[in-house]
Design a protein around this motif. Structure first.
Motif, PDB file in Angstrom:
ATOM      1  N   ARG A  61      31.314  57.083  36.328  1.00 20.88           N
ATOM      2  CA  ARG A  61      30.912  55.745  36.714  1.00 20.88           C
ATOM      3  C   ARG A  61      29.513  55.414  36.212  1.00 20.88           C
ATOM      4  O   ARG A  61      29.210  54.266  35.907  1.00 20.88           O
ATOM      5  N   TYR A  98      36.285  47.083  26.941  1.00 20.08           N
ATOM      6  CA  TYR A  98      35.337  45.978  26.832  1.00 20.08           C
ATOM      7  C   TYR A  98      33.952  46.498  27.188  1.00 20.08           C
ATOM      8  O   TYR A  98      33.795  47.453  27.941  1.00 20.08           O
ATOM      9  N   GLN A 131      30.182  44.802  28.630  1.00 24.41           N
ATOM     10  CA  GLN A 131      29.596  43.608  29.231  1.00 24.41           C
ATOM     11  C   GLN A 131      28.083  43.696  29.139  1.00 24.41           C
ATOM     12  O   GLN A 131      27.480  44.658  29.630  1.00 24.41           O
ATOM     13  N   LEU A 183      31.583  39.519  28.273  1.00 19.09           N
ATOM     14  CA  LEU A 183      32.506  40.624  28.005  1.00 19.09           C
ATOM     15  C   LEU A 183      33.091  40.494  26.610  1.00 19.09           C
ATOM     16  O   LEU A 183      33.594  39.425  26.240  1.00 19.09           O
ATOM     17  N   GLN A 230      35.534  42.611  23.602  1.00 20.91           N
ATOM     18  CA  GLN A 230      36.481  43.694  23.408  1.00 20.91           C
ATOM     19  C   GLN A 230      36.006  44.647  22.311  1.00 20.91           C
ATOM     20  O   GLN A 230      35.573  44.222  21.242  1.00 20.91           O
ATOM     21  N   GLY A 233      38.640  45.604  18.143  1.00 21.36           N
ATOM     22  CA  GLY A 233      38.360  44.338  18.797  1.00 21.36           C
ATOM     23  C   GLY A 233      37.197  43.646  18.108  1.00 21.36           C
ATOM     24  O   GLY A 233      37.039  43.761  16.883  1.00 21.36           O
ATOM     25  N   ASP A 234      36.365  42.993  18.873  1.00 17.04           N
ATOM     26  CA  ASP A 234      35.260  42.220  18.294  1.00 17.04           C
ATOM     27  C   ASP A 234      34.040  43.072  17.955  1.00 17.04           C
ATOM     28  O   ASP A 234      33.285  42.729  17.052  1.00 17.04           O
ATOM     29  N   LEU A 287      27.550  48.009  30.258  1.00 19.89           N
ATOM     30  CA  LEU A 287      28.560  48.266  31.284  1.00 19.89           C
ATOM     31  C   LEU A 287      29.922  48.197  30.600  1.00 19.89           C
ATOM     32  O   LEU A 287      30.259  47.169  29.998  1.00 19.89           O
ATOM     33  N   PHE A 342      34.143  48.579  30.484  1.00 18.24           N
ATOM     34  CA  PHE A 342      35.351  48.432  31.282  1.00 18.24           C
ATOM     35  C   PHE A 342      36.575  48.785  30.471  1.00 18.24           C
ATOM     36  O   PHE A 342      36.714  48.383  29.312  1.00 18.24           O
ATOM     37  N   PHE A 376      41.680  45.977  35.602  1.00 16.65           N
ATOM     38  CA  PHE A 376      40.461  46.594  35.093  1.00 16.65           C
ATOM     39  C   PHE A 376      40.032  47.782  35.947  1.00 16.65           C
ATOM     40  O   PHE A 376      40.265  47.821  37.156  1.00 16.65           O
ATOM     41  N   GLY A 377      39.399  48.735  35.279  1.00 13.98           N
ATOM     42  CA  GLY A 377      38.764  49.836  35.977  1.00 13.98           C
ATOM     43  C   GLY A 377      37.465  49.385  36.627  1.00 13.98           C
ATOM     44  O   GLY A 377      37.044  48.235  36.486  1.00 13.98           O
ATOM     45  N   GLN A 378      36.809  50.305  37.326  1.00 17.12           N
ATOM     46  CA  GLN A 378      35.599  49.983  38.081  1.00 17.12           C
ATOM     47  C   GLN A 378      34.350  49.930  37.213  1.00 17.12           C
ATOM     48  O   GLN A 378      33.289  49.542  37.694  1.00 17.12           O
ATOM     49  N   GLY A 379      34.471  50.319  35.977  1.00 16.89           N
ATOM     50  CA  GLY A 379      33.329  50.210  35.075  1.00 16.89           C
ATOM     51  C   GLY A 379      32.541  51.509  34.954  1.00 16.89           C
ATOM     52  O   GLY A 379      32.517  52.325  35.880  1.00 16.89           O
ATOM     53  N   ARG A 399      28.647  52.532  33.832  1.00 16.51           N
ATOM     54  CA  ARG A 399      27.300  52.081  33.452  1.00 16.51           C
ATOM     55  C   ARG A 399      26.681  53.153  32.580  1.00 16.51           C
ATOM     56  O   ARG A 399      26.384  54.228  33.047  1.00 16.51           O
ATOM     57  N   PHE A 416      39.004  36.122  37.587  1.00 10.19           N
ATOM     58  CA  PHE A 416      38.535  37.390  38.121  1.00 10.19           C
ATOM     59  C   PHE A 416      37.326  37.144  39.026  1.00 10.19           C
ATOM     60  O   PHE A 416      36.596  36.163  38.875  1.00 10.19           O
ATOM     61  N   LYS A 468      29.749  45.856  39.692  1.00  8.94           N
ATOM     62  CA  LYS A 468      31.075  46.399  40.023  1.00  8.94           C
ATOM     63  C   LYS A 468      32.115  45.957  38.996  1.00  8.94           C
ATOM     64  O   LYS A 468      31.824  45.249  38.039  1.00  8.94           O
ATOM     65  N   GLY A 469      33.345  46.400  39.253  1.00  8.31           N
ATOM     66  CA  GLY A 469      34.434  46.080  38.352  1.00  8.31           C
ATOM     67  C   GLY A 469      34.954  44.668  38.524  1.00  8.31           C
ATOM     68  O   GLY A 469      34.435  43.881  39.317  1.00  8.31           O
ATOM     69  N   LEU A 470      35.983  44.361  37.758  1.00  4.51           N
ATOM     70  CA  LEU A 470      36.610  43.042  37.789  1.00  4.51           C
ATOM     71  C   LEU A 470      37.862  43.114  38.646  1.00  4.51           C
ATOM     72  O   LEU A 470      38.744  43.940  38.398  1.00  4.51           O
ATOM     73  N   LYS A 499      43.293  40.182  22.845  1.00  3.03           N
ATOM     74  CA  LYS A 499      42.081  40.346  23.634  1.00  3.03           C
ATOM     75  C   LYS A 499      41.966  39.189  24.616  1.00  3.03           C
ATOM     76  O   LYS A 499      42.497  38.108  24.389  1.00  3.03           O
ATOM     77  N   LEU A 500      41.253  39.454  25.682  1.00  2.00           N
ATOM     78  CA  LEU A 500      40.892  38.398  26.612  1.00  2.00           C
ATOM     79  C   LEU A 500      39.558  37.804  26.172  1.00  2.00           C
ATOM     80  O   LEU A 500      38.612  38.537  25.903  1.00  2.00           O
ATOM     81  N   PHE A 543      36.534  35.801  27.486  1.00  2.00           N
ATOM     82  CA  PHE A 543      35.945  35.515  28.794  1.00  2.00           C
ATOM     83  C   PHE A 543      34.925  34.389  28.714  1.00  2.00           C
ATOM     84  O   PHE A 543      34.193  34.248  27.720  1.00  2.00           O
TER      85      PHE A 543
END
Lengths: 113, 115
Positions: free
Chosen positions: A9, A35, A37, A43, A45, A58-59, A88, A90, A104-107, A109, B36, B42-44, B102-103, B105
């Motif tokens: 995490r 992704y 952030q 966010l 990808q 992705g990008d 961060l 994800f 999504f997962g919890q991320g 850091r 979301f 925290k997460g999404l 892809k999303l 956002f």
């Protein structure tokens, strides 16, 4: 419980030291993605995978690698981390690619010093 | 290329008031739009998914509308509570080649509900 699990995490590392962030989902989803952030950039990808052994950029893929050897796992590899990869992160999965709901997962850091 | 915009960037309301969050997108060739919630660091958490063929989705106090032709979605949160304080993000899944897979956002709307 259906979920996407990321580990670790939180991570602080030094420039150039290879690291892997793991992502695992227990929903038998075909599609997974990563992704990052960042403040002011939102966010974005990094990579995605439509199925086992199928991945695409992705990008913002520079400086990252991924692999999809098993359906449930989609690790993100930073071969030589740099401070600009402090972010961060994800992981996400969907059952039917871009047509369906993303989970999504919890991320994670990550700080690179 | 698909671009997603959220207005306002921040919103502060007293408890009990209804929240209205806006999301606009430039290309109507989409599979779906998803809302979301993100708490600090925290997460999404997925709130609602609206498929392109749908006009509306509801879950409890949440209601999301979609007007694909005009490129707009609105998230309504009824009778807001302090626990609704968070950043709300909308994301679009596009059909077009350069955005496929892809999303995309928006930057999010930061909501504060004061007791």
């Amino acid at each position: 419980e259906a979920q996407v699990t990321q580990n670790p995490r939180y991570l602080i590392t030094v420039t150039g030291k290879k690291l892997t962030v793991t992502c695992s989902q227990n929903m038998n989803h075909e599609y997974m993605s990563w992704y990052r952030q960042d403040p002011g950039l939102g966010l974005r990808q990094i990579y995605y995978s439509m199925n086992v052994e199928v991945t695409d950029k992705g990008d913002v893929p520079e400086g990252y690698k991924v692999s999809r050897k098993e359906k449930r796992n989609f690790p993100l590899i930073l071969e030589s981390p740099s401070p600009n990869q402090t972010s961060l992160y994800f992981c996400a999965s969907t059952p039917q690619g871009p047509r369906s709901e993303a989970f999504f997962g919890q991320g994670t850091r990550l700080t690179v010093v | 290329k698909q671009e997603v915009t959220q207005i306002p960037a921040a919103l502060s309301v007293p408890e009990g008031e209804n929240l209205v969050l806006n999301c606009s997108f430039t290309d109507s060739a989409i599979y779906n739009l998803q809302w979301f919630r993100q708490d600090p660091g925290k997460g999404l958490t997925s709130l609602l998914l609206i498929q392109s063929s749908q006009r509306e989705q509801t879950s409890g106090r949440l209601n999301a509308s979609l007007d694909k032709s005009s490129g707009r979605s609105t998230l309504y949160i009824a009778a807001s509570q302090p626990g609704d304080s968070a950043t709300y993000l909308c994301a679009v899944s596009s059909k077009t080649t350069d955005s496929w897979g892809k999303l995309q956002f928006g930057a999010g709307t930061q909501v504060v509900v004061t007791p």
